[in-house]
Design a protein around this motif. Sequence first.
Motif, short mmCIF file in Angstrom:
data_model
loop_
_atom_site.label_atom_id
_atom_site.label_comp_id
_atom_site.label_asym_id
_atom_site.label_seq_id
_atom_site.Cartn_x
_atom_site.Cartn_y
_atom_site.Cartn_z
N THR A 134 0.82 -1.21 0.00
CA THR A 134 0.00 0.00 0.00
C THR A 134 0.86 1.26 0.00
O THR A 134 0.45 2.29 -0.55
N ILE A 135 2.04 1.18 0.61
CA ILE A 135 2.94 2.34 0.59
C ILE A 135 3.50 2.54 -0.81
O ILE A 135 3.44 3.64 -1.38
N LEU A 136 4.05 1.47 -1.39
CA LEU A 136 4.70 1.58 -2.69
C LEU A 136 3.69 1.75 -3.82
O LEU A 136 4.03 2.31 -4.87
N GLY A 137 2.47 1.27 -3.61
CA GLY A 137 1.48 1.35 -4.67
C GLY A 137 0.74 2.67 -4.75
O GLY A 137 0.05 2.95 -5.74
N ALA A 138 0.86 3.50 -3.72
CA ALA A 138 0.13 4.78 -3.72
C ALA A 138 1.03 5.97 -3.45
O ALA A 138 0.55 7.10 -3.47
N ASN A 139 2.30 5.74 -3.20
CA ASN A 139 3.22 6.83 -2.90
C ASN A 139 4.47 6.74 -3.75
O ASN A 139 4.76 5.70 -4.35
N ILE A 194 -0.02 5.21 -11.23
CA ILE A 194 0.06 4.85 -9.82
C ILE A 194 -0.82 3.63 -9.60
O ILE A 194 -2.05 3.72 -9.69
N PRO A 195 -0.25 2.47 -9.30
CA PRO A 195 -1.02 1.20 -9.30
C PRO A 195 -2.22 1.20 -8.37
O PRO A 195 -3.32 0.81 -8.78
N ARG A 196 -2.04 1.59 -7.14
CA ARG A 196 -3.12 1.49 -6.16
C ARG A 196 -4.20 2.55 -6.36
O ARG A 196 -5.31 2.39 -5.86
N ILE A 197 -3.88 3.60 -7.06
CA ILE A 197 -4.86 4.66 -7.30
C ILE A 197 -5.65 4.38 -8.57
O ILE A 197 -6.88 4.55 -8.61
N ALA A 198 -4.97 3.97 -9.61
CA ALA A 198 -5.61 3.79 -10.92
C ALA A 198 -6.11 2.37 -11.14
O ALA A 198 -6.25 1.93 -12.28
N ASP A 199 -6.39 1.65 -10.07
CA ASP A 199 -6.89 0.28 -10.19
C ASP A 199 -8.38 0.30 -10.47
O ASP A 199 -9.19 0.71 -9.62
N PRO A 200 -8.81 -0.15 -11.64
CA PRO A 200 -10.24 -0.11 -11.97
C PRO A 200 -11.09 -1.05 -11.13
O PRO A 200 -12.30 -0.87 -11.01
N GLU A 201 -10.46 -2.07 -10.52
CA GLU A 201 -11.23 -3.02 -9.72
C GLU A 201 -11.63 -2.44 -8.36
O GLU A 201 -12.64 -2.86 -7.79
N THR A 202 -10.84 -1.52 -7.86
CA THR A 202 -11.15 -0.94 -6.55
C THR A 202 -11.68 0.49 -6.66
O THR A 202 -12.30 0.99 -5.72
#
Length: 427
Positions: free
Chosen positions: A63-68, A140-148
């Motif tokens: 979550t740190i690396l995926g959104a920051n 940004i993986p955790r932000i641009a995730d269409p599933e979430t």
Amino acid sequence: MATPAPFSRYEFLIAWRYLRAKRAEGGVSVMTWISLIGIMLAVAALIITLAVRAGFRDEFVSTILGANAHVTVYNQGVRSESGQVSRVIADYVEVADRLAAVEGVTRVAPLVKGQVMAVFRDQNTGLEVFGIAPEDLADIPRIADPETGVGDLSAFPGGIALGREAARSLGVTIGDVVRFISPNGVRTAFGTSPRIGEYEVAYIFNSGRYDIDRTRVFMPFSEAQVYFNREGVADELEVSVVDPERVETLAAPLREAGGERALLWTWKDSAGGFLRALEVEDTVMFVLMSVLVLIASMNIISGLVMLVKNKGRDIGILRTMGLTEGAILRVFFLTGALVGTIGTILGVVIGCLFAVYFDAILAFVNGAAGGGVWDGAVRGIYRLPAKLEFGDVLSAVGLSLFLSWGITLIPARRAARMNPVEALRYE
């Protein structure tokens, strides 16, 4: 006549016979079951603990690396003639190009950052604004995730991307218009007046971290420059690298590419204290769970001591038939070792199955408890996964076998040293 090799088939047969013996036959089946079940549960608990620990760290780091940013590059402050300190990067395009040319860098994005009060109807909350280009936000993986995420990220250039918890706090959804109020607004002869802007919610993201979703909002870079009086400049540059775990190896080339005033802040600088605390906790938990395995292994001694006492006559007969002290030691060692080995195998199976189905088990427990077993607002992350790692399973197996086999030697040695004459005197 040749002497049988150590751990011959007959030694296993005798050990297996003693292990299956009922109490009426001089065996200790009850103690055997207690020892086996104790080791099984202790090994399973150790594997589950290690799996949950590994899963928590993996989710936390993800979550740190995926959104920051993996590395944030910013400038040293420079004091102007009016006494104000400025850290803006005027040549951010050139600096970004130099940073992107460093080997190991995958992405460089200019940012404008600021804080605002977000208002929607009667609700308000403080937010941290990240001004970023749409193409950079999409990386940004955790932000641009269409599933979430909720909404269409392609509509971001005409609106804002808001965190899930912030949207819930304000009571907004896709298409609602949120008012931003910043105290650092337009400078007039009478002072600085607050700046007010209205923006449509185009996208609601779920990063997996409560603190990010509760306080962060993304705004188009050009709009953020206008809103925060940053025309033509950026506040900082966020950098992503190939191997975040070794980000410190890129510190020197990144600092050189950033220029004379460049300073670095890595993700390990921000989360290093927590990660070190996790390492200490991992060590403590492993030691505590190892004590459980040791206690369970101690039951083997009780069972074997009773077995040696009950089988004194058998030991005397076996010795008179020609079995050496070493053979007797191996027989009783195998008896205890089989208990430890079988208990370890069953513990590994149970522990691995529990870890594999941990999400379903936690959901069931959460439902049975009425919710609130894992609160993201308290824990920081929304889910507690379990991650099986071969090294953790191997360490649990090695610890269990080492303790159970090592402890077995104590009563086995006592049986081997028993005098056959004394053993048969009263028979």
